[in-house]
Design a protein around this motif. Sequence first.
Motif, short mmCIF file in Angstrom:
data_model
loop_
_atom_site.label_atom_id
_atom_site.label_comp_id
_atom_site.label_asym_id
_atom_site.label_seq_id
_atom_site.Cartn_x
_atom_site.Cartn_y
_atom_site.Cartn_z
N LEU A 97 32.85 11.99 19.90
CA LEU A 97 32.72 13.42 19.61
C LEU A 97 31.47 13.71 18.80
O LEU A 97 30.78 14.72 19.02
CB LEU A 97 33.97 13.93 18.88
N GLN A 98 31.14 12.83 17.85
CA GLN A 98 29.93 13.05 17.04
C GLN A 98 28.66 12.96 17.89
O GLN A 98 27.71 13.71 17.66
CB GLN A 98 29.89 12.02 15.90
N ARG A 101 28.43 16.25 19.73
CA ARG A 101 28.00 17.32 18.82
C ARG A 101 26.51 17.22 18.53
O ARG A 101 25.80 18.24 18.48
CB ARG A 101 28.79 17.25 17.52
N ALA A 104 24.63 18.39 21.56
CA ALA A 104 24.80 19.84 21.70
C ALA A 104 23.88 20.57 20.72
O ALA A 104 23.27 21.59 21.08
CB ALA A 104 26.26 20.21 21.43
N ASP A 105 23.74 20.05 19.49
CA ASP A 105 22.83 20.65 18.52
C ASP A 105 21.37 20.56 19.01
O ASP A 105 20.61 21.52 18.91
CB ASP A 105 22.95 19.94 17.17
N LEU A 110 25.86 26.11 21.70
CA LEU A 110 26.61 26.56 20.52
C LEU A 110 27.83 27.38 20.89
O LEU A 110 28.00 27.80 22.04
CB LEU A 110 25.68 27.39 19.62
N ARG A 114 29.72 25.70 23.79
CA ARG A 114 29.86 24.30 23.37
C ARG A 114 31.28 23.80 23.60
O ARG A 114 31.48 22.74 24.19
CB ARG A 114 29.50 24.16 21.89
N GLU A 115 32.26 24.55 23.14
CA GLU A 115 33.65 24.11 23.27
C GLU A 115 34.07 24.02 24.73
O GLU A 115 34.80 23.10 25.13
CB GLU A 115 34.57 25.08 22.51
N PHE A 118 32.43 20.86 26.09
CA PHE A 118 33.11 19.65 25.59
C PHE A 118 34.41 19.42 26.37
O PHE A 118 34.70 18.30 26.79
CB PHE A 118 33.43 19.81 24.10
N THR A 131 37.88 10.20 21.59
CA THR A 131 36.88 11.01 20.88
C THR A 131 36.57 10.47 19.49
O THR A 131 35.48 10.69 18.97
CB THR A 131 37.34 12.47 20.76
N CYS A 150 26.44 13.67 27.65
CA CYS A 150 25.46 14.24 26.73
C CYS A 150 24.32 14.92 27.49
O CYS A 150 23.83 15.98 27.08
CB CYS A 150 24.90 13.14 25.81
#
Length: 554
Positions: A97-98, A101, A104-105, A110, A114-115, A118, A131, A150
Motif C-alpha cells: 500500500l505504501q 501511495r 500515486a503522489d 489524488l 486515488r481510492e 487503488f 497490502t 504502480c
Amino acid sequence: MENEILIRAENLSWGTQNKLALDGIDFVIPKGAFVVLAGPDGAGKTTLLRLVAALLRPTQGALSVFGFDIVHKAEEIHRRIGYMPQRFGLYEDLTVLQNLRLYADLHNVLGEAREKAFGKLLAMTRLEPFTKRLAGDLSGGMKQKLGLACVLLRAPPLLLLDEPSVGVDPISRRELWDMIQQFHQNGSTILWSSAYLDEAEKADMTLLLSGGKLLFAGAPAKFKERVEGRVFFYPDVFESRRAILSKIAAMPDVEDAVLQGSGIRVLVKGQKHEGWVAEPSRFEDAFIDCLGGPSKGNSALAARCPPFPSDGAIAIEAVNLVKRFGSFCAVDSVSFQVRRGEIFGLLGPNGAGKSTTFRILCGLLQPTSGTSSVNGVSMQSASSAARSHIGYMAQKFSLYGNLSVRQNLAFFSGVYSLTGAARREAIEQMIAIFGFAKLIDCSAQEIPVGYKQRLALACATMHRPEVLFLDEPTSGVDPIERRSFWKHINGLAELGCTMMVTTHFMDEAEYCDRIGLMYQSRLIHLDTPEALKKATHTSSLEEAFIKCIESCHA
C-alpha cells in the motif's frame, strides 16, 4: 480516428558508429494496437522502448509519439505514457500500500480518483490480502503485478512494458497478460517486449528486431506463413530421448528440434518429410527460422567433461526438509530422491519454496529440521571439499557486477579450487565455448541478459561438477539462446552428470526425466512430465501445471 498513427519511426538509429543498438529502422504503430516487441538478446528492444519513452535521443532519424517529436517535446510524451522497465523501482522496505501511495503522489493521483484506482488495481492484481506486506517479501510474480499496478495508476493511453513477465510462473504470467488486456480493451495502446513468443502470437502486431535491424513488422499470422508445411512431430520417443533428439537435430534438413511430450517437434528446411506427422506452425517456429536456427553440433561444454558414474545410485536426497524464517515456513516436509544422470525439474509458482530448497541442498542454507545429502555426503556438515563437486547457478544473477567477465571467471575458478595450468585452461575454454571474447573486459552488470546467464553457467561448470543445480538458468533469454543452454544440459546428462533445474518455461520442463511440483512450501506432485499431463487430463505441461495448482484451491 480509426488507424490513427500513434508512433512513427523513420530511419531511426541509436548508438555509436562502431556499435549501433538500432540501425535505420522504420515502422508505424496505430493507436489502440497491442504490439509485442520480440528479438534475441541484445537485439535493441530495450533501447527502442527507452526511445519511445523519450528517455534517449536518436543518433539519427526521427521518432514521434502522439505526434510529438521525442527530442523537442519529451515532457508532452512523459505525461501520456506509463513505462515499466525491466528493473522497476519498487521500494522493498515499503509495504504494498505504501508503494501505491508513493506512486500515486508522484503521478498526482489524488482524492476519489486515488481510492477508486487503488480498489480496482488491488482487485485486479489479487494483492488485497497483502497490502501490509513489505514489497521485498513478495514473490517474483507479486512484485511484477505490484510494479504494473504502480504504472497503471493514472491509466496511461500508451503503456510501455519491458519484459514484465520474465521470471514469473505460468499462473502469474497469465494474470499479468489478463491485466494488460483489460487496459487494452479500454483503448490503451500497448508496446510489450517479451521473451515468451506465445505472447507475440496473441498480439495485433509484432516488431521483430535482431542486431538493431527490424526484420519484420506486421501481423503474427503473416509471419508464421514462412514456415507453413515445415513443422512435424516425431512420435513415441520414450527411451533414450535425449540421444534421439541429438541425432534428429544433427540431420542436415532439420533446422530445429525440441522435446515435446512423448515425441520430438521438428522444423525442417524443406516442405515435406516422410513418416512424420504434420504439426500447426507457431510464431516461435518462424522466429527460429528467421534467425537461422540454433547452431549445429554437440555441446562443447560437455565435450570437456569426463563420463560420470552412472550406476543408478542416489545422487541427491532430501528427507523431511523444513525451513522456517520466523513464523513463515518456506519449505514444509519436503522429501525426494534424484538418481545419478537424471535431470530433475523442481517446478512451482513464485514463492513456492523452490530456491530455498535449492540452497539447502547446496549447503548454502541450514534447514530448520530434516536432512539433505549429495553423493552420500550430508550437506549439513559437508566440507568445502565435498561442495567442490557441486555446481550452483543461482536464480538471480549472483556474480560480481563490478568485475569484468574475465575477473568473474578467475574468481570462481579459485572458489572451486582450480589452480595453475588447470585454472588458466578452464578460463580459456569457457571464453571459447560461450563466446566471451568480445566482452571479456566488460563489467558483468553491463553485458546483455543472455551473456549474463552464459557467464553464470560457465562459472558453475568450469570445475566439471558431478552434480549441477540450475535455478531458472534461462530466465529472460530468447528461444535460440535457451536451445543452446539445453544442448549443454542434455550433453552433460548424457555423460551422467546429475542435474536439478527450476524453470518457468514449461516447454523446458519436458526435457526433465521427472518433475517435482511445489506449492505453498510443500511438494504436491512427483512423477514424469507425461504422467502429470495424464493425471490432469491435459495435453500441455503448462495447462497441467495451472490445473494442478488450481485444484489445491478447490
